[in-house]
Design an enzyme around this catalytic site. Structure first.
Site, PDB file in Angstrom:
ATOM      1  N   GLU A  42       0.820  -1.203   0.000  1.00 60.48           N
ATOM      2  CA  GLU A  42       0.000   0.000   0.000  1.00 60.48           C
ATOM      3  C   GLU A  42       0.859   1.261   0.000  1.00 60.48           C
ATOM      4  O   GLU A  42       1.837   1.364   0.746  1.00 60.48           O
ATOM      5  CB  GLU A  42      -0.906  -0.016   1.245  1.00 60.48           C
ATOM      6  CG  GLU A  42      -1.844   1.165   1.353  1.00 60.48           C
ATOM      7  CD  GLU A  42      -2.631   1.178   2.654  1.00 60.48           C
ATOM      8  OE1 GLU A  42      -3.671   1.860   2.694  1.00 60.48           O
ATOM      9  OE2 GLU A  42      -2.209   0.513   3.620  1.00 60.48           O
ATOM     10  N   LYS A 115     -10.457   2.728  -1.577  1.00 61.02           N
ATOM     11  CA  LYS A 115     -10.538   2.053  -0.279  1.00 61.02           C
ATOM     12  C   LYS A 115     -11.822   2.425   0.461  1.00 61.02           C
ATOM     13  O   LYS A 115     -12.126   3.594   0.664  1.00 61.02           O
ATOM     14  CB  LYS A 115      -9.308   2.423   0.550  1.00 61.02           C
ATOM     15  CG  LYS A 115      -9.169   1.711   1.881  1.00 61.02           C
ATOM     16  CD  LYS A 115      -7.823   2.076   2.495  1.00 61.02           C
ATOM     17  CE  LYS A 115      -7.577   1.407   3.835  1.00 61.02           C
ATOM     18  NZ  LYS A 115      -6.231   1.755   4.361  1.00 61.02           N
ATOM     19  N   CYS A 152      -5.682  -2.800   2.719  1.00 61.98           N
ATOM     20  CA  CYS A 152      -5.314  -2.728   4.141  1.00 61.98           C
ATOM     21  C   CYS A 152      -6.507  -2.893   5.085  1.00 61.98           C
ATOM     22  O   CYS A 152      -6.968  -4.007   5.291  1.00 61.98           O
ATOM     23  CB  CYS A 152      -4.550  -1.433   4.418  1.00 61.98           C
ATOM     24  SG  CYS A 152      -3.562  -1.499   5.940  1.00 61.98           S
TER      25      CYS A 152
END
Length: 289
Positions: A42, A115, A152
Site C-alpha cells: 500500500e 478504499k 489494508c
C-alpha cells in the site's frame, strides 16, 4: 489456468522516484521468478504519512493520469506481460482517496478501486487524508484470472472478501501498511492480521495475497515499525509462502485456478448461502437499535 502470484515488501523513504524504482526492481525480480500477478504494498511511493495530521502531505496526492508510478509501472507491466495492482494517493478535484489502480498485462488500466474502510487510530490517521471510497468493491478479469483487490483496513471486514468472491473473484489481493501499535508497545497484531485473511481464503475457497511494508518510520510525534510478513495463502487458507519481518523480499506461489474452481463449487459454500437471513449485515447495529 495456471497462475503464479507474487508479493513484494520493501522500506520506503521520502525520495519518490527512488521508491518507484525500487518497486520496479522487485517487480522485475518477481517476473524473473515466473510471476504473472505481482502485488506491491500500500502507498509505496512514500513513507506511510498517515502517522500524523500534517496538511502538507496532501501535496503527495495526484490525479490518476498524472501519477508517475502508474505511468512508469504500466510500461513495465506491458514489457513483462504481468498484472500490477498499484496502490496510490489519488487527488480527484478537491477530494482525496486511497486508491488501487488495476493495470493488466498489456499495460492498460482496467479501472480503479477506492478504499472503502478508512481507519483512525494512533499512528494510523487515515480519516484525516482519505474520504471513504465511492466505487464499491471491484473485481477485474485480467490476462491471469479474475482478481479482487481491497486495501489494508478493508481486510478486517469479511463482507469485503465475500462481496468480491460473489462478484467472480478467483484470487483476493490486499496491499497493506501495518506494524507496531504506538499506543501499546506490547501489542503485536501480525498474526491476528494474517489469520483474518487466512479466514477469507478458506471461507471463499480461493488464494489470497497480502503485501506489507517493512522498516521503522518516524513521524512528528511517534514512530511505527512495519512488520512485513507478506504472505500467500492457498484456497484452504494454508500459508504457502511467507516473508520475514524485516527484509526486502519477493515471494511467489503457483495455483491452478481451474482445479480450485472445481474444488470451490463442489464444496458448496456458495450454493448454500442464505442471503434472505443476512439482513442484519445491512445495519450498523444489526437492526436491533
Amino acid at each position: 489456468m495456471k497462475v503464479t502470484v507474487a508479493a513484494t515488501q520493501m522500506a520506503c523513504g521520502w525520495d519518490r522516484e527512488a521508491n518507484i524504482a525500487n518497486a520496479e526492481r522487485l517487480v522485475r525480480a518477481a517476473a524473473q521468478q515466473g510471476a504473472n500477478v505481482i502485488l506491491i504494498q500500500e502507498l509505496f511511493e512514500a513513507p506511510y504519512f498517515c502517522k500524523d495530521h500534517i496538511a502538507k502531505h496532501f501535496e503527495l496526492a495526484l490525479p490518476i493520469a498524472e501519477n508517475p508510478a502508474i505511468r512508469r509501472l504500466s510500461k513495465v507491466a506491458a514489457e513483462l506481460g504481468v498484472v500490477l495492482p498499484l496502490s496510490v494517493f489519488e487527488r480527484a478535484q478537491n477530494t482525496y482517496f486511497n486508491t488501487l489502480v488495476m493495470v493488466d498485462a498489456d499495460g492498460m488500466t482496467l479501472g480503479i478501486y477506492r478504499k472503502s474502510h478508512i481507519p483512525e487510530s494512533p499512528g494510523y490517521h487515515e480519516k484525516f487524508y482519505f474520504s471513504p471510497g465511492d466505487t464499491g468493491f471491484k473485481v477485474w478479469p485480467t490476462r491471469f484470472g479474475t482478481l479482487g483487490v481491497a486495501v489494508c483496513w478493508d481486510q478486517w471486514f469479511p463482507e469485503a472478501a465475500r462481496a468480491m468472491a460473489l462478484m467472480g473473484a478467483e484470487i483476493l489481493l490486499y496491499p497493506t501498511a501495518i506494524g507496531s501499535e504506538p499506543q501499546d508497545p506490547t501489542l503485536d497484531s501480525r498474526y491476528h492480521w494474517q489469520r483474518a485473511m487466512q479466514g477469507h481464503a478458506a471461507a471463499n475457497i480461493m488464494p489470497l495475497v497480502a503485501s506489507n511494508r517493512i522498516g521503522s518510520e518516524q513521524g512528528e510525534k511517534l514512530s511505527v515499525t512495519f512488520y512485513g510478513h507478506s504472505f500467500i495463502a492457498d484456497h484452504t487458507g494454508e500459508v504457502v509462502a511467507q516473508a520475514d519481518d524485516h527484509s526486502e523480499q519477493v515471494i511467489t506461489a503457483s495455483f491452478d485456478l481451474d482445479e480450485i474452481r472445481k474444488y470451490r463449487h463442489a464444496w458448496g459454500v456458495f450454493r448454500d448461502r442464505r442471503p434472505d437471513l443476512y439482513g442484519p449485515l445491512l445495519k450498523l447495529d444489526g437492526g436491533r437499535g
